[in-house]
Design a protein around this motif. Structure first.
Motif, short mmCIF file in Angstrom:
data_model
loop_
_atom_site.label_atom_id
_atom_site.label_comp_id
_atom_site.label_asym_id
_atom_site.label_seq_id
_atom_site.Cartn_x
_atom_site.Cartn_y
_atom_site.Cartn_z
N GLU A 54 0.87 -1.30 0.07
CA GLU A 54 -0.28 0.12 -0.23
C GLU A 54 1.16 0.99 0.01
O GLU A 54 0.37 2.04 -0.95
CB GLU A 54 -0.58 -0.56 0.85
CG GLU A 54 -2.42 -0.75 0.97
CD GLU A 54 -3.46 -1.23 1.74
OE1 GLU A 54 -2.62 -0.39 2.96
OE2 GLU A 54 -3.70 -1.73 2.37
N ALA A 55 2.20 1.12 0.65
CA ALA A 55 2.87 2.32 0.76
C ALA A 55 4.15 2.68 -0.29
O ALA A 55 3.82 3.46 -1.05
CB ALA A 55 4.41 2.00 2.00
N LYS A 56 4.06 1.03 -1.74
CA LYS A 56 4.56 1.77 -2.72
C LYS A 56 2.97 1.85 -3.37
O LYS A 56 3.52 3.53 -4.50
CB LYS A 56 4.98 -0.15 -3.06
CG LYS A 56 6.26 -0.37 -2.37
CD LYS A 56 6.91 -1.33 -2.84
CE LYS A 56 7.19 -2.07 -4.12
NZ LYS A 56 8.01 -3.30 -4.14
N LEU A 61 2.83 5.82 -2.58
CA LEU A 61 3.86 6.46 -3.44
C LEU A 61 3.88 6.61 -4.84
O LEU A 61 3.79 7.77 -5.65
CB LEU A 61 5.41 6.22 -3.21
CG LEU A 61 6.28 6.90 -3.19
CD1 LEU A 61 6.49 8.34 -2.25
CD2 LEU A 61 8.36 6.16 -2.62
N PHE A 62 3.35 5.57 -5.53
CA PHE A 62 3.41 5.30 -7.16
C PHE A 62 2.42 6.44 -7.68
O PHE A 62 2.78 7.65 -8.82
CB PHE A 62 3.50 4.25 -7.65
CG PHE A 62 2.85 4.24 -9.10
CD1 PHE A 62 4.10 4.34 -10.32
CD2 PHE A 62 1.81 3.87 -9.80
CE1 PHE A 62 4.06 4.25 -11.65
CE2 PHE A 62 1.62 4.20 -10.93
CZ PHE A 62 2.53 3.52 -11.86
N GLN A 63 1.50 5.85 -6.42
CA GLN A 63 0.04 7.37 -7.77
C GLN A 63 0.74 9.01 -6.91
O GLN A 63 0.31 10.10 -7.94
CB GLN A 63 -0.98 7.02 -6.48
CG GLN A 63 -1.48 5.66 -7.36
CD GLN A 63 -2.99 5.11 -5.91
OE1 GLN A 63 -3.75 6.48 -5.49
NE2 GLN A 63 -3.71 3.91 -6.46
N TYR A 64 1.39 8.97 -6.10
CA TYR A 64 1.68 10.51 -5.60
C TYR A 64 2.49 11.20 -6.70
O TYR A 64 2.52 12.21 -6.97
CB TYR A 64 2.70 10.48 -3.66
CG TYR A 64 2.63 11.69 -3.68
CD1 TYR A 64 2.51 13.27 -2.99
CD2 TYR A 64 4.06 11.61 -3.99
CE1 TYR A 64 2.82 14.03 -1.94
CE2 TYR A 64 5.17 13.13 -3.77
CZ TYR A 64 4.26 14.07 -3.69
OH TYR A 64 4.76 15.44 -2.61
N ASN A 65 3.55 10.52 -6.85
CA ASN A 65 4.30 10.47 -7.71
C ASN A 65 3.71 11.02 -9.23
O ASN A 65 4.55 11.99 -9.87
CB ASN A 65 5.86 9.61 -8.26
CG ASN A 65 6.59 9.48 -6.83
OD1 ASN A 65 6.83 10.62 -5.88
ND2 ASN A 65 7.26 8.81 -6.64
N ILE A 104 -0.36 21.24 -6.40
CA ILE A 104 0.89 21.30 -6.74
C ILE A 104 0.93 21.16 -4.37
O ILE A 104 1.55 20.58 -4.12
CB ILE A 104 1.44 21.52 -6.85
CG1 ILE A 104 1.82 21.38 -8.64
CG2 ILE A 104 3.75 21.30 -6.03
CD1 ILE A 104 2.28 22.12 -9.78
N ASN A 105 0.51 22.51 -3.48
CA ASN A 105 0.89 22.79 -2.64
C ASN A 105 -0.31 21.97 -1.92
O ASN A 105 0.58 22.05 -0.78
CB ASN A 105 0.53 23.94 -2.46
CG ASN A 105 1.79 25.08 -2.97
OD1 ASN A 105 2.65 25.22 -3.43
ND2 ASN A 105 1.16 26.38 -3.43
N TYR A 106 -1.05 21.43 -2.60
CA TYR A 106 -2.05 21.07 -1.77
C TYR A 106 -0.76 19.22 -1.62
O TYR A 106 -1.28 18.88 -0.22
CB TYR A 106 -3.42 20.53 -1.97
CG TYR A 106 -3.54 19.72 -1.17
CD1 TYR A 106 -4.40 20.15 0.37
CD2 TYR A 106 -4.57 18.23 -2.03
CE1 TYR A 106 -5.38 19.16 0.53
CE2 TYR A 106 -5.19 17.99 -1.19
CZ TYR A 106 -5.98 18.10 -0.05
OH TYR A 106 -6.59 16.99 1.26
N LEU A 107 -0.68 18.85 -2.46
CA LEU A 107 -0.19 17.42 -2.60
C LEU A 107 1.28 17.52 -1.47
O LEU A 107 1.31 16.34 -1.26
CB LEU A 107 0.33 17.01 -3.90
CG LEU A 107 0.76 16.24 -4.51
CD1 LEU A 107 -0.48 15.09 -3.99
CD2 LEU A 107 1.06 15.75 -5.79
N ASN A 108 1.76 18.67 -1.66
CA ASN A 108 3.21 18.90 -0.46
C ASN A 108 2.68 18.77 0.84
O ASN A 108 3.61 18.40 1.65
CB ASN A 108 4.05 19.70 -1.02
CG ASN A 108 4.63 19.48 -2.74
OD1 ASN A 108 4.60 18.04 -2.68
ND2 ASN A 108 5.13 20.32 -3.27
N PHE A 109 1.24 19.15 1.27
CA PHE A 109 1.51 19.03 3.06
C PHE A 109 0.64 18.22 3.27
O PHE A 109 0.02 17.80 2.69
CB PHE A 109 1.11 20.32 2.97
CG PHE A 109 1.79 22.19 2.66
CD1 PHE A 109 2.38 21.51 3.44
CD2 PHE A 109 1.46 22.42 1.78
CE1 PHE A 109 3.10 23.03 3.56
CE2 PHE A 109 2.62 23.40 1.13
CZ PHE A 109 3.14 23.74 2.68
#
Length: 94
Positions: free
Chosen positions: A3-5, A8-12, A89-94
């Protein structure tokens, strides 16, 4: 762990997509600031002068004004999209 992987893939993937959009909007805004604004202003100025001097009729005047303001409106729509992308992008980074 999987799930973590996956997260992380979805985030990237989302981040790269947003950065691509940001670059696209930045190019559009740069074009407007370098050329589009002058073009819109010139269209509006020429239409006004042409109508006042009687070189063009009211219909041509309205068409030209619409074209000039359409360029400006398109800039504002792209500016809004650019700002919304920055917010995402800012929302995604916080």
């Amino acid at each position: 762990r999987e799930e973590a992987k996956d997260f992380l893939f979805q985030y990237n993937t989302k981040y790269q997509s947003l950065m691509g959009e940001l670059n696209k909007y930045k190019e559009i805004l740069t074009y407007y600031e370098n050329e589009g604004k002058d073009l819109a202003d010139e269209i509006i100025k020429t239409a006004s002068m042409g109508y006042q001097s009687g070189e063009i009729d009211f219909f041509q005047y309205i068409q030209s004004m619409e074209n000039g303001y359409h360029i400006t409106l398109s800039y504002l729509e792209n500016l809004n999209a650019y700002n919304q992308t920055v917010i995402a992008i800012n929302y995604l980074n916080f």
